[in-house]
Design an enzyme around this catalytic site. Structure first.
Site, PDB file in Angstrom:
ATOM      1  N   ASP A 188       0.827  -1.214   0.000  1.00  0.00           N
ATOM      2  CA  ASP A 188       0.000   0.000   0.000  1.00  0.00           C
ATOM      3  C   ASP A 188       0.858   1.259   0.000  1.00  0.00           C
ATOM      4  OD1 ASP A 188      -2.367   1.750   0.632  1.00  0.00           O
ATOM      5  OD2 ASP A 188      -3.309  -0.200   0.832  1.00  0.00           O
ATOM      6  N   HIS A 223      -3.896   6.219   3.124  1.00  0.00           N
ATOM      7  CA  HIS A 223      -4.633   5.051   2.650  1.00  0.00           C
ATOM      8  C   HIS A 223      -4.159   3.767   3.351  1.00  0.00           C
ATOM      9  CE1 HIS A 223      -5.684   1.888  -0.316  1.00  0.00           C
ATOM     10  NE2 HIS A 223      -6.728   2.658  -0.583  1.00  0.00           N
ATOM     11  N   SER A 246     -11.006  -0.811  -1.452  1.00  0.00           N
ATOM     12  CA  SER A 246      -9.776  -0.798  -0.645  1.00  0.00           C
ATOM     13  C   SER A 246     -10.092  -1.073   0.817  1.00  0.00           C
ATOM     14  CB  SER A 246      -9.125   0.589  -0.695  1.00  0.00           C
ATOM     15  OG  SER A 246      -8.250   0.710  -1.757  1.00  0.00           O
TER      16      SER A 246
END
Lengths: 89, 525
Positions: B130, B162, B319
């Site tokens: 990520d 994120h 996600s």
């Protein structure tokens, strides 16, 4: 016949890359492929991911025909468009 | 051909309206879609700053240009569109999501499961590819055990938040599904937008060498990368389940992202807190592969988890659904720690054990996977037998295509396959006729029999079977049809995969005809 088609298609791809001046490619090797130095000049190898049988190479124009080797299963030009998948709309 | 579209931001930039002080003499990255026949000329003549990259599969040229280069491109008839290459990939801020109705993955994905009450993923190592993780966030309690930089830069931590949010949904205290599991952080995103395929390959390679138990990939692209898909399959083949976000390109069908589309990836769709598919979640089937996707679904709309700035925040996306499913897998893996085939079992449960709550498999795969939903499958042998039956009921037998599409009900000869087309509702139409029993109408055209196959049926038929049937000559019956000229593109409704039309001729009897087929079959022909 099928092998000939694959050969011609691969040759056509290599010609195109040659005319584009080479580039960075991610190359999928077969599990029985020879040593990496038998396929690519060491200076061209950017990364060799041995566990997943993939190599990243930076090929000069005169090196693109290395991609014709029978132990190369497929290859793709390096790209940078993979995104985190958070939705923002 | 006329230029269809130029990003307004580029026009502003090169007209001097928004020249930033950081720009190199006003240069700016552009992405131009061009006519492939003129690629060489454009690349040769373009006055670019630095190297020019041409993405052959996409027909897209990437370059840094100044005003001169931009003007050159806008004057070319062979350029269809020019986009801002530096603004392709802004990760949206999570400010506009509904914080009041947010829930944690832990609430949604664990439920009140009694079987897994004691299982929090202890001893399970998860690889997260990520944007990096803010490992000193108190929710992680030091369980981000290693941080590996797969990008050639000096940045450390989380690029944009994120990765920290994703990690929080897996192992975060009181927010993660498996709050005793450990994470190895493989940062594959740098400070510039978009990750390279090679950095993700590096992350996957490290996952194998570091013997992680499960991989989380909350990333993807609308365009297929067969190399990346191959790598995901290779990792899965080594016994490591790889959970990949399905994509946020819904609600149209055929919007599954890559590498979620790889055969062995566990492709995760997103749902809201009512377990209804989220509108943005990418829908199957995949337009470039034949297997069924997505595989399952997790909670991914308004997910409350860790922020890289400290504290907590809310985000939505496939996600956010993927780490919940990874957390479920970690808990099952801990529960089954004495089972030598636990990796295989988990893969099987995630692909088959979900609860669809009445929704289509192209929306949620086999359904929402929570520990509650799957606990019956591991608590007793009857559960596993039930899972096996559930799986079998969805399998298409090998001779299904031959019996359903190619068999004439009046004779023993196999039918000719003239056309194949995808339909808006996800079904596929096979236009056939029998050589022996073909009826000719008054205007001389043969009458056809259309057979419609549901999506779960046609995506399980091998491409080679279909291709072989397409090559059967209607006159002599031999499989000798070859393409006579280039396939031409057909204009279809939006949301449908591309189709092609072409003239074919028989090598044996010289008969000629036409075939209308999805472009992927034309490419295989």
């Amino acid at each position: 016949m099928e092998n000939a088609d694959i050969f011609l298609e691969r040759l056509q791809q290599c010609n195109e890359i040659f005319h584009n001046g080479g580039g960075i490619f991610n190359v999928v090797l077969s599990e029985q492929s020879p040593e990496i130095h038998e396929l690519f000049h060491p200076d061209w190898v950017v990364h060799h991911f041995q566990s997943i049988y993939i190599v990243t190479v930076d090929l000069p124009p005169y090196g693109v025909y290395s991609l014709m080797h029978y132990s190369i299963e497929s290859f793709e030009e390096e790209r940078n468009d993979i995104q985190p998948l958070e939705d923002g709309d | 051909m006329q230029i269809r579209k130029i990003d307004e931001s580029l026009t502003d930039h090169f007209s001097g309206k928004s020249l930033s002080p950081q720009s190199h003499l006003g240069s700016h990255g552009i992405a131009a879609l061009l006519d492939v026949d003129f690629t060489q000329e454009i690349i040769k003549e373009l006055p670019a700053v630095g190297p020019v990259t041409y993405l052959t599969k996409l027909g897209v040229l990437l370059a840094d240009v100044e005003k001169e280069g931009f003007d050159f491109l806008t004057n070319q008839q062979s350029i269809f569109a020019i986009s801002d290459g530096e603004a392709l990939c802004d990760t949206p801020k999570p400010g506009d999501v509904d914080e009041k109705n947010a829930k944690t993955s832990r609430e949604m994905m664990r439920g009140t499961s009694s079987v897994f009450m004691e299982n929090e993923g202890k001893g399970i190592k998860i690889g997260v590819l990520d944007t990096g993780i803010q490992s000193d966030h108190p929710a992680f309690e030091g369980r981000v055990v290693e941080q590996v930089n797969c990008v050639q830069d000096k940045f450390s931590g989380d690029v944009n938040g994120h990765g920290t949010h994703v990690a929080g949904s897996i192992i975060g205290k009181d927010i993660g599904v498996a709050q005793e599991a450990e994470i190895i952080d493989f940062r594959v995103f740098g400070t510039s937008p978009g990750a390279s395929v090679s950095s993700i390959l590096m992350g996957l390679d490290h996952c194998v060498t570091r013997h992680v138990d499960i991989v989380n990939m909350s990333l993807g692209s609308d365009f297929p990368s067969y190399v990346l898909e191959n790598a995901v399959d290779t990792v899965s083949n080594q016994g490591i389940p790889v959970c990949v976000a399905a994509g946020n390109s819904g609600p149209d069908p055929y919007t599954i992202n890559s590498p979620s589309s790889s055969r062995l990836a566990i492709s995760v769709a997103a749902t809201d807190s009512q377990k209804r598919v989220a509108w943005f979640s990418s829908r199957g089937p995949c337009s470039w592969n034949t297997w069924s996707k997505p595989d399952c679904a997790g909670f991914g709309e308004h997910v409350y988890s860790a922020s890289h700035k400290g504290g907590y925040t809310v985000m939505s996306g496939t996600s956010m659904a993927t780490p919940g499913v990874v957390g479920v897998a970690a808990c099952i893996m801990e529960h089954e720690n004495e089972n030598s085939n636990r990796h295989g079992l988990i893969d099987w449960i995630l692909r088959n054990g979900g609860n669809p709550h009445g929704q289509s498999s192209t929306d949620v795969g086999t359904g929402f996977v929570s520990l509650m939903d799957v606990e019956s499958y591991v608590s007793n042998s009857e559960g596993l037998a039930a899972l096996s039956r559930k799986k079998k009921s969805k399998i298409v037998k090998q001779d299904f295509f031959k019996k359903t599409v190619l068999s004439c009900k009046d004779c023993t000869s196999s039918k000719i396959l003239h056309q194949i087309s995808h339909r808006k509702d996800g079904t596929m139409r096979f236009r056939t006729s029998c050589r022996t029993h073909r009826e000719i109408s008054n205007d001389g055209a043969p009458s056809y029999e259309d057979i419609i196959l549901e999506k779960w049926q046609h995506i399980r038929i091998a491409e080679q079977q279909i291709l072989k049937a397409l090559k059967q000559c209607g006159k002599c019956g031999k499989h000798g049809l070859v393409s006579i000229n280039d396939w031409s593109h057909m204009k279809l409704k939006q949301g449908l995969p591309p189709h092609s039309e072409g003239d074919v001729g028989c090598l044996y009897c010289q008969a000629k005809g036409k075939r209308q087929i999805p472009t992927r079959f034309a490419e295989l022909w």
